[in-house]
Design a protein around this motif. Structure first.
Motif, short mmCIF file in Angstrom:
data_model
loop_
_atom_site.label_atom_id
_atom_site.label_comp_id
_atom_site.label_asym_id
_atom_site.label_seq_id
_atom_site.Cartn_x
_atom_site.Cartn_y
_atom_site.Cartn_z
N LYS B 38 0.81 -1.22 0.00
CA LYS B 38 0.00 0.00 0.00
C LYS B 38 0.85 1.27 0.00
N TYR B 39 2.08 1.17 0.45
CA TYR B 39 2.92 2.36 0.53
C TYR B 39 3.73 2.62 -0.73
N CYS B 40 3.58 1.75 -1.75
CA CYS B 40 4.32 1.95 -3.00
C CYS B 40 3.89 3.26 -3.65
N PHE B 41 4.85 4.17 -3.91
CA PHE B 41 4.48 5.42 -4.60
C PHE B 41 5.10 5.51 -5.99
N GLN B 42 5.41 4.33 -6.57
CA GLN B 42 5.85 4.27 -7.97
C GLN B 42 7.10 5.10 -8.22
N CYS B 43 8.06 5.01 -7.33
CA CYS B 43 9.29 5.79 -7.48
C CYS B 43 10.26 5.13 -8.46
N THR B 44 10.04 3.85 -8.76
CA THR B 44 10.85 3.04 -9.68
C THR B 44 12.26 2.69 -9.17
N THR B 45 12.49 2.85 -7.88
CA THR B 45 13.79 2.42 -7.33
C THR B 45 14.00 0.92 -7.60
N PHE B 56 12.97 -7.73 -18.73
CA PHE B 56 11.60 -8.04 -18.28
C PHE B 56 10.56 -7.49 -19.26
N ASP B 57 9.45 -8.20 -19.39
CA ASP B 57 8.35 -7.64 -20.17
C ASP B 57 7.52 -6.65 -19.35
N LEU B 58 7.53 -6.81 -18.06
CA LEU B 58 6.91 -5.81 -17.17
C LEU B 58 7.95 -5.40 -16.13
N MET B 59 8.01 -4.10 -15.84
CA MET B 59 8.97 -3.61 -14.86
C MET B 59 8.45 -3.89 -13.45
N PRO B 60 9.34 -4.12 -12.50
CA PRO B 60 8.88 -4.40 -11.13
C PRO B 60 7.88 -3.37 -10.59
N HIS B 61 8.12 -2.08 -10.82
CA HIS B 61 7.19 -1.08 -10.27
C HIS B 61 5.82 -1.18 -10.95
N GLN B 62 5.83 -1.56 -12.24
CA GLN B 62 4.55 -1.73 -12.94
C GLN B 62 3.78 -2.91 -12.34
N ILE B 63 4.52 -3.95 -12.01
CA ILE B 63 3.87 -5.13 -11.44
C ILE B 63 3.23 -4.78 -10.10
N MET B 64 3.93 -3.97 -9.30
CA MET B 64 3.35 -3.56 -8.02
C MET B 64 2.03 -2.80 -8.25
N GLN B 65 2.05 -1.92 -9.25
CA GLN B 65 0.83 -1.15 -9.55
C GLN B 65 -0.28 -2.06 -10.07
N MET B 66 0.09 -3.03 -10.89
CA MET B 66 -0.93 -3.93 -11.45
C MET B 66 -1.56 -4.80 -10.38
N ILE B 67 -0.79 -5.15 -9.37
CA ILE B 67 -1.39 -5.91 -8.26
C ILE B 67 -2.43 -5.03 -7.57
N GLN B 96 10.02 2.54 0.67
CA GLN B 96 8.74 2.37 1.34
C GLN B 96 8.62 0.99 2.00
N ASN B 97 9.72 0.26 2.00
CA ASN B 97 9.74 -1.08 2.62
C ASN B 97 8.71 -2.05 2.03
N VAL B 98 8.45 -1.91 0.74
CA VAL B 98 7.59 -2.89 0.07
C VAL B 98 8.41 -4.18 -0.09
N LYS B 99 7.79 -5.30 0.26
CA LYS B 99 8.51 -6.59 0.19
C LYS B 99 8.40 -7.14 -1.24
N ILE B 100 9.11 -6.46 -2.15
CA ILE B 100 8.93 -6.71 -3.58
C ILE B 100 9.31 -8.15 -3.97
N THR B 101 10.48 -8.59 -3.57
CA THR B 101 10.93 -9.94 -3.95
C THR B 101 10.00 -10.99 -3.35
N ASP B 102 9.59 -10.78 -2.11
CA ASP B 102 8.67 -11.72 -1.47
C ASP B 102 7.33 -11.75 -2.22
N ILE B 103 6.85 -10.58 -2.63
CA ILE B 103 5.60 -10.52 -3.40
C ILE B 103 5.75 -11.28 -4.72
N PHE B 104 6.92 -11.17 -5.34
CA PHE B 104 7.19 -11.93 -6.57
C PHE B 104 7.04 -13.44 -6.32
N PHE B 105 7.53 -13.90 -5.18
CA PHE B 105 7.35 -15.32 -4.86
C PHE B 105 5.86 -15.67 -4.80
#
Lengths: 285, 181
Positions: B38-45, B56-67, B96-105
Motif C-alpha cells: 500500500k505504501y508503494c508510490f511508484q518511485c521506480t527504485t 523483463f516484459d513488465l517492470m517491477p514497479h509496474q507489477i506492483m501497480q498492477m497488483i 517504502q519497505n515494500v517486500k517486492i521480492t517476497d511478493i514476486f514469490f
C-alpha cells in the motif's frame, strides 16, 4: 565447539571440494561438525516459487530435526542458509502459521519449537572463533595473491533475515581473506547476482550475467575468485569454459571456496582440500 | 529500450481483466505482506536497482501497480516473475519497505496454481518428490568423496518429503492444466 552440519543437495552432488575443505578447516580449528541425519532438501527458491507453504514445511522439518540436539545448525550453502534462516524468521514471528506448519509436520512426528540457531560456516569462523584466533594459526600466508571476492546474494540479503553483514557493502569475507595474506581487490560487478537462479530458465541471460563477472575480475587483475556459495561456484567455475566457448574469449580465472583459501593458509595439504575438483585449474598452488 | 506496456483506463474498469479476489488470494499466502504494498508510490527504485529489468516484459514497479489494480492476467502471464533473480536488491532499497521480492514469490505461487510455470521448476519439484534431493548423488561422487577421505553421503528422508508434499498436495498443481514449457 560442536555444530550440527547440513550440506544440502548441491554440495555432495557437485561440490565435494567445498565439503572436504570445510571439514579440513574445521578439524584444524578444533570445530566439531556432526552431520544432521535424515534431513531433506531445503527446497530453496524453486519450491518457494511453487508453493510457499510447502517450502516452509521443508524448512521447518529440517529445523525441527536439528532441534533434537542442543547445537547450532551450520550450513555451507547460501541457498540452504537463506531458506533455513528465512523459514525460522517467518515461523518465529507468526504463531498461527507456526501451528499450521506444525500440523503438516505432525505427519512426520516432528514439531518445530523455535529453539534452533542457524549459521553460515563463515559466521562460525568470523563471529564464533574470531579473526584473531584464526590469524594465530596461519602458517602459510598467501602474500601477493589478489582475489575477487564474491559473496552470493543470499548470504547477505534480505538483511533483516540473513542478519550477517551490510546488505550492500559487506566486509566479513574481506576481513577473513586478509588474515590469509591474500588481498581482496575492488572489481566491477562484484555486488551483482551471478545469474545462477535463472540458469534453467534463460541460459543466455544467465551466462551474460556471469560473463560480466569474468570481465570485471580480469580487468581488475584478479588471480582468482573467492566464493562461499555452491550455486555461485557453478556459475563462476563450472560455466566458465562454456562462456569462454560461447563468446570466444579466455579468462582462466580459478574459483576457490573461502575454505580452500583458508585451508592453504593453515598449511593443510592441498590434496585434502579438493583442488582436483575445481573446474578451472588452480595454477598458483 | 522500449517500455510499451501501458495500463489503460478501459482495463482498470474491465471486469474480465481484473480479478478482485486476486489480491485476497495473494495476500493470504504465508509471509506476503499487503500492508507493505500500500505504501508503494511508484518511485521506480526497484526497477532501477534490478540488474536485469531491461530483459523483463513488465517492470517491477509496474507489477506492483498492477497488483493494486487486481490485473491478474497480465501479472501471472509475464516473464518477469520467473526471471526474477531473487537477489533482493529491490526489496533492500525500496524506500517504502515494500517486500517486492517476497511478493514476486507469491505471484509465482499463483501463476503455478494456474498452470503457468517454467518446465525447469516442474522438473526440480518432481526430482525432490521422487528422490528427496534436488540432485542425486551418484557412485561417481561417492568415489570422489572416498578419495578425499569424506564419509558416505548421509541419506535424506525420502518418505518425509513425500508425506509433506502429499499432505499439502503440491504435486497436483502439475498434473492438472499443465502448460509448463
Amino acid at each position: 565447539m560442536r555444530y550440527l552440519y547440513y550440506t544440502g543437495c548441491t554440495i555432495p552432488a557437485r561440490m565435494n571440494n567445498y565439503d572436504a575443505s570445510a571439514r579440513q578447516v574445521a578439524k584444524a580449528l578444533n570445530i566439531e561438525l556432526i552431520e544432521l541425519q535424515n534431513a531433506v532438501c531445503c527446497g530453496t527458491v524453486n519450491i518457494k516459487s511453487v508453493d510457499i507453504k510447502t517450502w516452509l514445511s521443508l524448512g521447518a522439518y529440517n529445523l525441527a530435526l536439528a532441534e533434537k540436539d542442543d547445537m547450532d545448525l551450520v550450513t555451507l550453502c547460501n541457498g540452504c542458509f537463506s531458506t533455513l534462516k528465512d523459514s525460522k524468521h517467518i515461523l518465529d514471528s507468526k504463531s498461527n502459521l507456526k501451528n499450521e506448519i506444525n500440523e503438516i509436520l505432525s505427519e512426520t512426528n516432528l514439531i518445530y519449537n523455535g529453539t534452533i540457531k542457524v549459521k553460515h560456516f563463515i559466521e562460525v569462523l568470523y563471529t564464533d572463533l574470531g579473526i584473531d584466533f584464526i590469524k594465530n594459526k596461519i602458517v602459510n600466508p598467501l602474500d601477493n595473491l589478489k582475489v575477487a571476492i564474491h559473496y552470493g546474494c543470499h548470504a547477505i540479503r534480505p538483511s533483516d533475515v540473513a542478519n550477517l553483514d551490510d546488505p550492500e557493502n559487506p566486509k566479513i569475507l574481506e576481513n577473513l581473506t586478509r588474515i590469509t595474506g591474500a588481498k581482496p581487490i575492488e572489481w566491477r560487478f562484484k555486488d551483482q547476482c551471478c545469474g545462477g537462479p535463472i540458469l534453467g530458465i534463460n541460459e543466455d541471460l544467465s551466462l551474460k550475467m556471469v560473463r560480466n563477472k569474468f570481465i570485471g575480475a580480469k580487468e581488475a587483475g584478479a588471480d582468482c575468485f573467492i566464493t562461499i556459495c555452491p550455486f555461485c561456484a557453478v556459475q563462476l567455475d563450472v560455466m566458465q569454459m562454456k562462456v569462454e566457448q560461447k563468446y570466444n574469449e579466455k579468462y582462466e580465472i580459478p574459483v576457490l571456496y573461502y575454505t580452500q583459501l583458508l585451508g592453504l593458509a593453515l598449511g593443510i595439504n592441498p590434496e585434502l582440500l579438493g583442488f582436483d575438483l575445481n573446474r578451472v585449474p588452480v595454477n598458483f598452488i | 529500450m522500449v517500455r510499451n506496456v501501458e495500463i489503460t483506463t478501459n482495463e482498470i474498469f474491465d471486469l474480465d481483466a481484473t480479478d478482485l479476489k486476486f489480491k485476497d488470494k495473494l495476500f493470504k499466502l504465508p509471509d506476503i505482506d499487503i500492508k507493505s504494498l500500500k505504501y508503494c508510490f511508484q518511485c521506480t527504485t526497484c526497477t532501477a536497482s534490478c540488474p536485469i529489468s531491461n530483459a523483463f516484459d513488465l517492470m517491477p514497479h509496474q507489477i506492483m501497480q498492477m497488483i493494486s489494480l487486481s490485473l491478474i492476467n497480465k501479472v501471472i502471464n509475464c516473464n518477469a516473475i520467473w526471471l526474477c533473480l531473487t537477489c533482493y536488491i529491490c526489496q533492500e532499497r525500496c524506500p517504502q519497505n515494500v517486500k517486492i521480492t517476497d511478493i514476486f514469490f507469491g505471484l509465482k505461487n499463483i501463476a503455478t496454481s494456474h498452470g503457468l510455470y517454467p518446465k525447469s521448476i516442474k522438473l526440480f519439484t518432481a526430482a525432490i518428490y521422487e528422490n528427496g534431493r534436488a540432485i542425486e548423488v551418484t557412485d561417481f561422487q561417492e568415489e570422489e568423496r572416498e578419495d578425499l577421505g569424506l564419509p558416505e553421503v548421509s541419506p535424506f528422508d525420502k518418505n518425509a518429503i513425500k508425506k509433506i508434499f502429499n499432505k499439502i498436495g503440491i504435486m497436483k498443481l502439475f498434473k492438472s492444466n499443465d502448460k509448463g514449457d
